[in-house]
Design an enzyme around this catalytic site. Structure first.
Site, PDB file in Angstrom:
ATOM      1  N   HIS A  17       0.838  -1.210   0.000  1.00 46.60           N
ATOM      2  CA  HIS A  17       0.000   0.000   0.000  1.00 46.60           C
ATOM      3  C   HIS A  17       0.870   1.256   0.000  1.00 46.60           C
ATOM      4  O   HIS A  17       0.607   2.220  -0.721  1.00 46.60           O
ATOM      5  CB  HIS A  17      -0.885   0.054   1.258  1.00 46.60           C
ATOM      6  CG  HIS A  17      -1.909  -1.038   1.381  1.00 46.60           C
ATOM      7  ND1 HIS A  17      -2.044  -1.803   2.513  1.00 46.60           N
ATOM      8  CD2 HIS A  17      -2.865  -1.475   0.517  1.00 46.60           C
ATOM      9  CE1 HIS A  17      -3.034  -2.663   2.352  1.00 46.60           C
ATOM     10  NE2 HIS A  17      -3.550  -2.492   1.147  1.00 46.60           N
ATOM     11  N   LYS A  41     -18.502  -5.733   8.066  1.00 46.88           N
ATOM     12  CA  LYS A  41     -17.339  -6.624   8.123  1.00 46.88           C
ATOM     13  C   LYS A  41     -16.694  -6.548   9.501  1.00 46.88           C
ATOM     14  O   LYS A  41     -16.847  -5.567  10.201  1.00 46.88           O
ATOM     15  CB  LYS A  41     -16.317  -6.171   7.078  1.00 46.88           C
ATOM     16  CG  LYS A  41     -16.285  -7.035   5.836  1.00 46.88           C
ATOM     17  CD  LYS A  41     -15.102  -6.592   5.001  1.00 46.88           C
ATOM     18  CE  LYS A  41     -14.814  -7.480   3.819  1.00 46.88           C
ATOM     19  NZ  LYS A  41     -13.663  -6.986   3.056  1.00 46.88           N
ATOM     20  N   ARG A  90      -2.197  -6.087  -8.471  1.00 45.47           N
ATOM     21  CA  ARG A  90      -1.115  -7.045  -8.228  1.00 45.47           C
ATOM     22  C   ARG A  90      -1.073  -8.066  -9.349  1.00 45.47           C
ATOM     23  O   ARG A  90      -0.349  -7.919 -10.311  1.00 45.47           O
ATOM     24  CB  ARG A  90      -1.314  -7.734  -6.868  1.00 45.47           C
ATOM     25  CG  ARG A  90      -0.884  -6.885  -5.705  1.00 45.47           C
ATOM     26  CD  ARG A  90      -1.451  -7.368  -4.421  1.00 45.47           C
ATOM     27  NE  ARG A  90      -2.901  -7.258  -4.424  1.00 45.47           N
ATOM     28  CZ  ARG A  90      -3.671  -7.451  -3.387  1.00 45.47           C
ATOM     29  NH1 ARG A  90      -3.149  -7.804  -2.258  1.00 45.47           N
ATOM     30  NH2 ARG A  90      -4.972  -7.306  -3.476  1.00 45.47           N
ATOM     31  N   SER A 128      -2.826  -7.632   3.023  1.00 43.29           N
ATOM     32  CA  SER A 128      -3.097  -7.526   4.471  1.00 43.29           C
ATOM     33  C   SER A 128      -3.456  -8.901   5.035  1.00 43.29           C
ATOM     34  O   SER A 128      -3.101  -9.239   6.170  1.00 43.29           O
ATOM     35  CB  SER A 128      -4.261  -6.563   4.720  1.00 43.29           C
ATOM     36  OG  SER A 128      -3.978  -5.294   4.190  1.00 43.29           O
TER      37      SER A 128
HETATM   38  N1  COD Z   1       0.819  -3.901  -4.153  1.00 41.75           N
HETATM   39  C1  COD Z   1       0.067  -3.012  -4.832  1.00 41.75           C
HETATM   40  N2  COD Z   1      -1.225  -2.712  -4.529  1.00 41.75           N
HETATM   41  C2  COD Z   1      -1.754  -3.346  -3.486  1.00 41.75           C
HETATM   42  C3  COD Z   1      -1.034  -4.277  -2.703  1.00 41.75           C
HETATM   43  C4  COD Z   1       0.309  -4.562  -3.091  1.00 41.75           C
HETATM   44  N3  COD Z   1       1.034  -5.458  -2.443  1.00 41.75           N
HETATM   45  N4  COD Z   1      -1.856  -4.742  -1.720  1.00 41.75           N
HETATM   46  C5  COD Z   1      -3.023  -4.136  -1.899  1.00 41.75           C
HETATM   47  N5  COD Z   1      -2.983  -3.295  -2.945  1.00 41.75           N
HETATM   48  C6  COD Z   1      -4.021  -2.435  -3.481  1.00 41.75           C
HETATM   49  C7  COD Z   1      -5.319  -3.204  -3.750  1.00 41.75           C
HETATM   50  O1  COD Z   1      -5.312  -3.816  -5.018  1.00 41.75           O
HETATM   51  C8  COD Z   1      -6.296  -2.067  -3.686  1.00 41.75           C
HETATM   52  O2  COD Z   1      -6.320  -1.350  -4.901  1.00 41.75           O
HETATM   53  C9  COD Z   1      -5.732  -1.146  -2.596  1.00 41.75           C
HETATM   54  O3  COD Z   1      -4.368  -1.489  -2.509  1.00 41.75           O
HETATM   55  C10 COD Z   1      -6.399  -1.304  -1.244  1.00 41.75           C
HETATM   56  O4  COD Z   1      -6.405  -2.660  -0.882  1.00 41.75           O
HETATM   57  P1  COD Z   1      -7.280  -3.186   0.358  1.00 41.75           P
HETATM   58  O5  COD Z   1      -7.288  -4.671   0.263  1.00 41.75           O
HETATM   59  O6  COD Z   1      -6.804  -2.565   1.622  1.00 41.75           O
HETATM   60  O7  COD Z   1      -8.718  -2.564   0.089  1.00 41.75           O
HETATM   61  P2  COD Z   1     -10.006  -3.174  -0.596  1.00 41.75           P
HETATM   62  O8  COD Z   1      -9.689  -3.730  -1.926  1.00 41.75           O
HETATM   63  O9  COD Z   1     -10.662  -4.068   0.404  1.00 41.75           O
HETATM   64  O10 COD Z   1     -10.911  -1.857  -0.797  1.00 41.75           O
HETATM   65  C11 COD Z   1     -12.174  -1.962  -1.323  1.00 41.75           C
HETATM   66  C12 COD Z   1     -12.956  -0.646  -1.194  1.00 41.75           C
HETATM   67  C13 COD Z   1     -13.017  -0.187   0.229  1.00 41.75           C
HETATM   68  C14 COD Z   1     -12.285   0.434  -2.014  1.00 41.75           C
HETATM   69  C15 COD Z   1     -14.380  -0.959  -1.773  1.00 41.75           C
HETATM   70  O11 COD Z   1     -14.937  -2.033  -1.067  1.00 41.75           O
HETATM   71  C16 COD Z   1     -15.318   0.239  -1.713  1.00 41.75           C
HETATM   72  O12 COD Z   1     -15.182   1.181  -2.456  1.00 41.75           O
HETATM   73  N6  COD Z   1     -16.280   0.185  -0.801  1.00 41.75           N
HETATM   74  C17 COD Z   1     -17.257   1.245  -0.636  1.00 41.75           C
HETATM   75  C18 COD Z   1     -18.628   0.841  -1.187  1.00 41.75           C
HETATM   76  C19 COD Z   1     -18.718   1.087  -2.677  1.00 41.75           C
HETATM   77  O13 COD Z   1     -18.639   2.194  -3.165  1.00 41.75           O
HETATM   78  N7  COD Z   1     -18.941   0.001  -3.432  1.00 41.75           N
HETATM   79  C20 COD Z   1     -19.215   0.118  -4.850  1.00 41.75           C
HETATM   80  C21 COD Z   1     -18.009  -0.111  -5.693  1.00 41.75           C
HETATM   81  S1  COD Z   1     -18.267  -1.529  -6.668  1.00 41.75           S
END
Ligand code: COD
Length: 162
Positions: A17, A41, A90, A128
């Site tokens: 991140h 969640k 990724r 994570s």
């Molecule tokens: N290298 C590069 N990028 C990474 C890495 C890594 N090692 N690890 C994670 N990431 C990226 C992920 O691909 C993602 O883009 C970002 O970092 C955040 O990752 P996470 O896992 O912390 O977060 P997510 O994917 O769970 O987040 C999802 C949201 C919260 C953005 C999504 O659920 C959301 O927008 N929710 C609100 C409701 C909504 O509007 N829904 C409609 C949309 S369909």
């Protein structure tokens, strides 16, 4: 002026991140890290804890602000008057979900674009979930997350090593 929103769960923030945040700082004037407060969640860390860890981990990056949000991402982006959503990609396994999400967001709010940054090679395996799993079994997580996260993990999971 490019105001970018990098949304996620960040439960907890990893070096993957942070790499995306640092690289976004090179292209955007302002970077808002949006931390989802998903009441449905059960994250390991509360939204307050996740915000605090991110604040500490990005202390040296003046363009970055950490803001929690609830509800639809597009509403959050609109409220901030931001013009871009940043997501990290990724592997191919991320692609389907990311494509669906960006297309849904674009349908809901055509003015908001999503930009993808591909992961840096050294973090392409990192998530994570993996960090929590390694910590749960007492493995060393120091190469995955910053010190602030290790300390918080130790409070949650005393078996955490670093
Ligand atoms: N290298 C590069 N990028 C990474 C890495 C890594 N090692 N690890 C994670 N990431 C990226 C992920 O691909 C993602 O883009 C970002 O970092 C955040 O990752 P996470 O896992 O912390 O977060 P997510 O994917 O769970 O987040 C999802 C949201 C919260 C953005 C999504 O659920 C959301 O927008 N929710 C609100 C409701 C909504 O509007 N829904 C409609 C949309 S369909």
């Amino acid at each position: 002026m490019l105001k970018a929103v990098y949304p996620g769960s960040f439960d907890p923030v990893t070096y993957g991140h942070l790499d995306i945040i640092e690289r976004t700082c090179k292209i955007a004037d302002e970077v808002i890290v949006g931390v989802l407060n998903n009441k449905g969640k059960m994250p390991l860390f509360s939204v307050e804890e996740r915000v605090k860890m991110l604040e500490e981990a990005t202390r040296e990056l003046p363009k970055v602000k950490i803001i929690p949000f609830e509800g639809l991402l597009v509403e959050f982006v609109k409220e901030l008057n931001a013009n871009m959503v940043i997501r990290g990609l990724r592997a191919i396994t991320d692609f389907e979900y990311e494509l669906q999400m960006s297309q849904t967001n674009h349908k809901l709010e055509p003015g908001i674009e999503t930009m993808f940054l591909t992961t840096s090679l050294e973090y392409s395996y990192l998530s994570s979930t993996i960090v929590k799993e390694v910590a749960a079994f007492g493995g060393d997580i120091s190469q995955f997350v910053p010190e602030v996260v290790i300390n918080r993990m130790k409070e949650k999971m005393p078996q955490t090593e670093a």
